[in-house]
Design a protein around this motif. Structure first.
Motif, PDB file in Angstrom:
ATOM      1  N   ARG A 274       3.341   3.168   9.837  1.00 45.94           N
ATOM      2  CA  ARG A 274       3.368   3.801   8.518  1.00 45.94           C
ATOM      3  C   ARG A 274       4.771   3.737   7.902  1.00 45.94           C
ATOM      4  O   ARG A 274       4.936   3.389   6.732  1.00 45.94           O
ATOM      5  CB  ARG A 274       2.900   5.252   8.656  1.00 45.94           C
TER       6      ARG A 274
ATOM      7  N   ARG B 112      -0.041   6.968   2.231  1.00 46.89           N
ATOM      8  CA  ARG B 112      -1.202   7.827   2.449  1.00 46.89           C
ATOM      9  C   ARG B 112      -2.488   7.017   2.584  1.00 46.89           C
ATOM     10  O   ARG B 112      -3.446   7.474   3.215  1.00 46.89           O
ATOM     11  CB  ARG B 112      -1.345   8.830   1.292  1.00 46.89           C
ATOM     12  N   SER B 113      -2.525   5.826   1.998  1.00 52.01           N
ATOM     13  CA  SER B 113      -3.740   5.026   2.073  1.00 52.01           C
ATOM     14  C   SER B 113      -4.014   4.521   3.487  1.00 52.01           C
ATOM     15  O   SER B 113      -5.135   4.109   3.796  1.00 52.01           O
ATOM     16  CB  SER B 113      -3.648   3.845   1.105  1.00 52.01           C
TER      17      SER B 113
ATOM     18  N   LEU C 195       0.821  -1.201   0.000  1.00 51.34           N
ATOM     19  CA  LEU C 195       0.000   0.000   0.000  1.00 51.34           C
ATOM     20  C   LEU C 195       0.858   1.255   0.000  1.00 51.34           C
ATOM     21  O   LEU C 195       1.964   1.274   0.551  1.00 51.34           O
ATOM     22  CB  LEU C 195      -0.892   0.024   1.247  1.00 51.34           C
TER      23      LEU C 195
ATOM     24  N   VAL D 115      -9.068  -4.234   2.759  1.00 51.79           N
ATOM     25  CA  VAL D 115      -9.491  -3.210   1.810  1.00 51.79           C
ATOM     26  C   VAL D 115     -10.916  -3.514   1.367  1.00 51.79           C
ATOM     27  O   VAL D 115     -11.213  -4.616   0.885  1.00 51.79           O
ATOM     28  CB  VAL D 115      -8.553  -3.164   0.591  1.00 51.79           C
TER      29      VAL D 115
ATOM     30  N   GLU E 119     -11.167   1.380  -0.083  1.00 53.49           N
ATOM     31  CA  GLU E 119     -10.533   2.066   1.038  1.00 53.49           C
ATOM     32  C   GLU E 119     -10.042   1.059   2.067  1.00 53.49           C
ATOM     33  O   GLU E 119     -10.557  -0.062   2.160  1.00 53.49           O
ATOM     34  CB  GLU E 119     -11.483   3.062   1.687  1.00 53.49           C
ATOM     35  N   VAL E 120      -9.025   1.461   2.817  1.00 56.73           N
ATOM     36  CA  VAL E 120      -8.488   0.583   3.850  1.00 56.73           C
ATOM     37  C   VAL E 120      -9.436   0.616   5.044  1.00 56.73           C
ATOM     38  O   VAL E 120      -9.572   1.644   5.718  1.00 56.73           O
ATOM     39  CB  VAL E 120      -7.062   1.014   4.260  1.00 56.73           C
TER      40      VAL E 120
END
Length: 331
Positions: A53, A24-25, A21, A67, A71-72
């Motif tokens: 992150r 930012r996701s 990923l 997902v 979207e996550v």
């Protein structure tokens, strides 16, 4: 192993390796996880979220994202230690949080962990999930497959650190108290391994079963931020005049205003003597002097004596959760 993107039985959801990923996701799910940790446990999860992150961006973190519709919706990450895997967190966003979604994520994570090679010890034979942010009870999470051992635990909070607890009502002859220093680490590891021999908490965390494991546990508290920022002046050693350690208390800072008693233990010979109360009193005073306004801790429900001590000293349960352990020796 989970391929780059694998369809789940719910056609609206997929599991994706965290490393696949873009960073930012993860913003929305990590932001909501931080809000949940702070709201429910008074714990600032920001630094941990930033590490998740960063390591995910470097593809250096084992984990999966759930997902759904682009979207996550959730994530789970874990670390390997020898022949064990430890779940760091499992979280599904409120708008997607159902037993089915949490179960899909946990089932996928377990499959990944059990298939991996953890190092010299080979494939993990044990999985520990000590504190997951789930909305579902364990029985609803995995209706099929290997069943975990379930250990009900309490997250307790003392909402104020003033006034200071009074000294113990009876003297504790033959003991000296010392603020934590690294010179105590080997003796402290030996104490923890001795105290937890045969104790239920050694079933939840197998690091308690040996001096080597206890040394790694201490290192995680004292040198790494996983359980908050260590506060030496709120951490105490009780040593008998014979040189043997009788007990210890270790404390950390978990938010700008909250501390956490990460460990409180004493030898069986000192139980009922007032030593546990005195170590806790000293630790709370150190946290107050460090500018903190409240303190938390976790305890296994069946440890009745500890629960009673904490309730007598102003703690109350704000969250009940279940630690889960999958062990091939018991499955």
């Amino acid at each position: 192993m989970i391929p780059r993107m694998a369809a789940l039985p719910d056609s609206s959801a997929e599991l994706v390796a965290l490393g696949e990923l873009g960073t930012r996701s993860l913003d929305a799910v990590l932001g909501e996880a931080c809000e949940a940790w702070l709201r429910r446990l008074h714990w600032d999860y920001t630094d941990t979220a930033e590490l998740i992150r960063s390591y995910a961006a470097m593809r250096a973190l084992e984990g999966l994202a759930l997902v759904a519709r682009g979207e996550v919706a959730g994530y789970c990450y874990w670390v390997h230690e020898r022949a064990k895997s430890l779940v760091g967190d499992l979280f599904v966003r409120a708008s997607w949080r159902t037993p089915a979604m949490e179960s899909l994520l946990l089932r996928g994570a377990l499959a990944e962990m059990r298939a991996a090679r953890a190092g010299p010890g080979g494939r993990p034979r044990r999985v520990e999930a000590q504190l997951m942010q789930t909305g579902s009870r364990a029985a609803a999470l995995l209706p099929e497959g290997p069943r975990p051992r379930i250990f009900p635990r309490l997250f307790m909070l003392r909402p104020g650190l003033a006034p200071e607890l009074p000294p113990a009502s009876r003297m504790l002859p033959g003991l000296e108290f010392f603020p934590w220093e690294m010179r105590w680490k080997d003796a402290a590891a030996a104490l923890i391994a001795d105290v937890y021999a045969g104790h239920v908490d050694s079933e939840i965390n197998d690091q308690y079963r040996s001096r080597d494991g206890a040394a790694r546990f201490l290192q995680n508290i004292v040198q790494f931020p996983g359980c908050g920022v260590f506060i030496p002046q709120a951490s105490w050693i009780a040593a008998a005049t014979s040189g043997e350690l009788a007990g210890l208390a270790l404390a950390t800072r978990v938010s700008a205003s909250a501390g956490h008693v990460a460990q409180l233990c004493l030898r069986p010979a000192w139980r009922g003597s007032g030593l546990g109360y005195d170590l806790l009193r000293r630790s709370l005073a150190g946290l107050r002097d460090a500018g903190l306004a409240e303190v938390s801790l976790t305890v296994t429900e069946e440890n009745h004596a500890a629960v009673q001590l904490y309730e007598r000293t102003g703690f109350h349960a704000i969250h009940r959760f279940e630690a889960l352990v999958w062990d091939e020796k018991r499955c």
